[in-house]
Design a protein around this motif. Structure first.
Motif, PDB file in Angstrom:
ATOM      1  N   THR A  74       0.834  -1.208   0.000  1.00 50.48           N
ATOM      2  CA  THR A  74       0.000   0.000   0.000  1.00 50.48           C
ATOM      3  C   THR A  74       0.868   1.258   0.000  1.00 50.48           C
ATOM      4  OG1 THR A  74      -1.745  -1.167   1.210  1.00 50.48           O
ATOM      5  CG2 THR A  74      -1.788   1.248   1.247  1.00 50.48           C
ATOM      6  N   ALA A  75       1.915   1.231   0.870  1.00 49.27           N
ATOM      7  CA  ALA A  75       2.821   2.380   0.931  1.00 49.27           C
ATOM      8  C   ALA A  75       3.553   2.580  -0.393  1.00 49.27           C
ATOM      9  CB  ALA A  75       3.829   2.189   2.066  1.00 49.27           C
ATOM     10  N   LEU A  76       3.912   1.459  -1.037  1.00 45.55           N
ATOM     11  CA  LEU A  76       4.599   1.538  -2.330  1.00 45.55           C
ATOM     12  C   LEU A  76       3.722   2.214  -3.373  1.00 45.55           C
ATOM     13  CD1 LEU A  76       7.022   0.819  -4.114  1.00 45.55           C
ATOM     14  CD2 LEU A  76       5.963  -1.414  -4.513  1.00 45.55           C
ATOM     15  N   HIS A  77       2.458   1.817  -3.399  1.00 45.80           N
ATOM     16  CA  HIS A  77       1.526   2.446  -4.350  1.00 45.80           C
ATOM     17  C   HIS A  77       1.375   3.934  -4.057  1.00 45.80           C
ATOM     18  CE1 HIS A  77       0.725  -1.305  -6.198  1.00 45.80           C
ATOM     19  NE2 HIS A  77      -0.063  -1.814  -5.247  1.00 45.80           N
ATOM     20  N   GLN A  78       1.292   4.258  -2.775  1.00 42.31           N
ATOM     21  CA  GLN A  78       1.181   5.669  -2.400  1.00 42.31           C
ATOM     22  C   GLN A  78       2.434   6.443  -2.811  1.00 42.31           C
ATOM     23  OE1 GLN A  78       0.421   5.459   1.803  1.00 42.31           O
ATOM     24  NE2 GLN A  78      -1.782   5.090   1.537  1.00 42.31           N
ATOM     25  N   ASN A  79       3.597   5.819  -2.583  1.00 47.56           N
ATOM     26  CA  ASN A  79       4.861   6.481  -2.959  1.00 47.56           C
ATOM     27  C   ASN A  79       4.964   6.652  -4.476  1.00 47.56           C
ATOM     28  OD1 ASN A  79       5.758   6.741  -0.331  1.00 47.56           O
ATOM     29  ND2 ASN A  79       6.846   4.786  -0.337  1.00 47.56           N
ATOM     30  N   LYS A  80       4.500   5.664  -5.208  1.00 43.43           N
ATOM     31  CA  LYS A  80       4.514   5.797  -6.663  1.00 43.43           C
ATOM     32  C   LYS A  80       3.647   6.960  -7.108  1.00 43.43           C
ATOM     33  CE  LYS A  80       5.539   1.007  -8.007  1.00 43.43           C
ATOM     34  NZ  LYS A  80       5.025  -0.208  -8.694  1.00 43.43           N
ATOM     35  N   ALA A  81       2.496   7.107  -6.451  1.00 41.28           N
ATOM     36  CA  ALA A  81       1.611   8.223  -6.789  1.00 41.28           C
ATOM     37  C   ALA A  81       2.277   9.563  -6.453  1.00 41.28           C
ATOM     38  CB  ALA A  81       0.289   8.091  -6.030  1.00 41.28           C
ATOM     39  N   LYS A  82       2.961   9.605  -5.290  1.00 48.13           N
ATOM     40  CA  LYS A  82       3.663  10.827  -4.905  1.00 48.13           C
ATOM     41  C   LYS A  82       4.804  11.136  -5.876  1.00 48.13           C
ATOM     42  CE  LYS A  82       2.689  10.655   0.056  1.00 48.13           C
ATOM     43  NZ  LYS A  82       3.269  10.533   1.423  1.00 48.13           N
ATOM     44  N   ILE A  83       5.540  10.081  -6.277  1.00 46.08           N
ATOM     45  CA  ILE A  83       6.644  10.277  -7.218  1.00 46.08           C
ATOM     46  C   ILE A  83       6.130  10.820  -8.543  1.00 46.08           C
ATOM     47  CG2 ILE A  83       8.359   9.052  -8.612  1.00 46.08           C
ATOM     48  CD1 ILE A  83       8.794   7.193  -6.203  1.00 46.08           C
ATOM     49  N   ALA A  84       5.014  10.253  -8.990  1.00 44.90           N
ATOM     50  CA  ALA A  84       4.428  10.744 -10.250  1.00 44.90           C
ATOM     51  C   ALA A  84       4.027  12.216 -10.107  1.00 44.90           C
ATOM     52  CB  ALA A  84       3.218   9.888 -10.620  1.00 44.90           C
ATOM     53  N   GLU A  85       3.460  12.554  -8.939  1.00 41.74           N
ATOM     54  CA  GLU A  85       3.064  13.949  -8.701  1.00 41.74           C
ATOM     55  C   GLU A  85       4.279  14.865  -8.657  1.00 41.74           C
ATOM     56  OE1 GLU A  85       0.636  16.557  -5.301  1.00 41.74           O
ATOM     57  OE2 GLU A  85       0.726  14.364  -5.194  1.00 41.74           O
ATOM     58  N   LEU A  86       5.352  14.394  -7.977  1.00 46.02           N
ATOM     59  CA  LEU A  86       6.583  15.182  -7.905  1.00 46.02           C
ATOM     60  C   LEU A  86       7.220  15.350  -9.286  1.00 46.02           C
ATOM     61  CD1 LEU A  86       8.203  13.777  -4.641  1.00 46.02           C
ATOM     62  CD2 LEU A  86       7.187  16.029  -4.969  1.00 46.02           C
TER      63      LEU A  86
END
Length: 275
Positions: A74-86
Motif C-alpha cells: 500500500t505504501a509503495l503504491h502511495q509512494n509511486k503516486a507521490k513520485i508521479a506527482e513530484l
C-alpha cells in the motif's frame, strides 16, 4: 486363570489380575515389544505436538509478514503516486525556469541597452553642461574662470534650465561647500571620498560608491588643470589648488538675466535626460 461368565453372552473370560494391562497371557517378548511400540508412539506424539507448535508459530509469522507486505505494498503504491506527482511538479518547474531564464535574458538585454543609452545621454548632458559653463566665461569679459567655478556661479533657475544630471548637481553642491569640507594640504585643499560620501548621504539620504566616484570625476574634469584626483590610504581624494579653492569659496552667483542670452544659444540642444 480365573474364568467368569460374560455378562453379555455368557461366555467365560479371564478376569485374572495377572499383568497390569490385561496382557498377562502374552509372552514376555510380546509384552516388551508392545511397550516399545507404545513408547515409540508416545515419542512420535510428542514430536508431532512439537512440530504442530512450530507450524503454528510459523503460521503466525507468515500472517504477520503478510500483513507487513500488504502495508508495504500500500505504501509503495502511495509512494509511486507521490513520485508521479513530484515528477509533474519538477517538469512544471523546469518549464517555469526556462520561461524565467528567457524573460531574464530579455530583461538583462533591455537593462544593458538602457544603461548604454543612459551613459550616452549622461556624457552628452555633461558635455553640454561644460559647454554652458565655458560659454558663461565670456559674460564679464574680465578674467578666465574654470567650468567648475562657472557652474557654481550659475543661479538655481538656470541650473534647472540647463538640465544638469543628478551627479552634476551633487558635484555642484559639494564644490559650493568646499570651504567647510576640504582640509589644507601642501598642494592646496583636499576633499576625500569619505567626506564627500558623508556629505551626500546627509544631503540626499544615500550615497553609493559609484555615485561618489562619479561626483569626484566630475569635479576633477570641470576643475581642469587646477584639480587632481589622488589615491590615499583610505581611498581617493580630489585636490584643488589654492587659487581654485579660494575662487569656489568666494564665488558670487550670476543673475538669471545675465546668462539668459547665453543659454538661448546653448541650452536648446540639451539632451533629454541623464543619470
Amino acid at each position: 486363570m480365573n474364568f467368569k461368565p460374560n455378562n453379555s453372552d455368557g461366555r467365560s473370560i479371564d478376569n485374572s489380575t495377572d499383568g497390569s494391562d490385561g496382557d498377562g497371557f502374552l509372552p514376555e517378548s510380546l509384552r516388551a515389544w508392545k511397550a516399545e511400540i507404545e513408547e515409540c508412539i508416545s515419542r512420535k506424539d510428542a514430536q508431532i505436538d512439537a512440530l504442530q507448535s512450530q507450524v503454528d508459530t510459523q503460521q503466525t509469522k507468515i500472517e504477520t509478514q503478510q500483513s507487513t507486505i500488504n502495508s508495504q505494498t500500500t505504501a509503495l503504491h502511495q509512494n509511486k503516486a507521490k513520485i508521479a506527482e513530484l515528477e509533474d511538479t519538477v517538469e512544471a518547474l523546469k518549464r517555469e525556469q526556462t520561461d524565467y531564464r528567457e524573460t531574464n535574458e530579455r530583461d538583462k538585454a533591455e537593462i544593458r541597452q538602457d544603461i548604454t543609452e543612459n551613459a550616452r545621454q549622461t556624457e552628452a548632458s555633461e558635455a553640454h553642461t561644460e559647454a554652458v559653463a565655458r560659454k558663461v566665461e565670456t559674460l564679464d569679459g574680465r578674467e578666465q574662470r574654470t567650468p567648475l567655478e562657472q557652474i557654481v556661479r550659475l543661479p538655481e533657475e538656470i541650473i534647472h534650465k540647463a538640465k544638469l544630471t543628478a551627479n552634476q548637481r551633487r558635484a555642484r553642491s559639494i564644490a559650493m561647500e568646499i570651504g567647510g569640507l576640504a582640509t589644507t594640504v601642501p598642494k592646496g585643499k583636499r576633499l576625500d571620498s569619505t567626506t564627500i560620501k558623508q556629505e551626500l548621504k546627509q544631503a540626499y539620504g544615500s550615497a553609493h560608491d559609484q555615485t561618489v566616484a562619479r561626483v569626484m570625476s566630475f569635479l576633477d574634469r570641470l576643475g581642469g588643470d587646477r584639480t587632481e584626483v589622488v589615491h590615499t590610504g583610505q581611498g581617493k581624494a580630489v585636490i584643488f589648488d589654492d587659487w581654485l579653492a579660494r575662487r569656489l569659496k568666494t564665488a558670487e552667483q550670476l543673475t538669471a538675466d545675465a546668462v539668459d542670452r547665453v543659454l538661448t544659444n546653448v541650452v536648446s540642444v540639451t539632451p533629454g535626460r541623464g543619470s
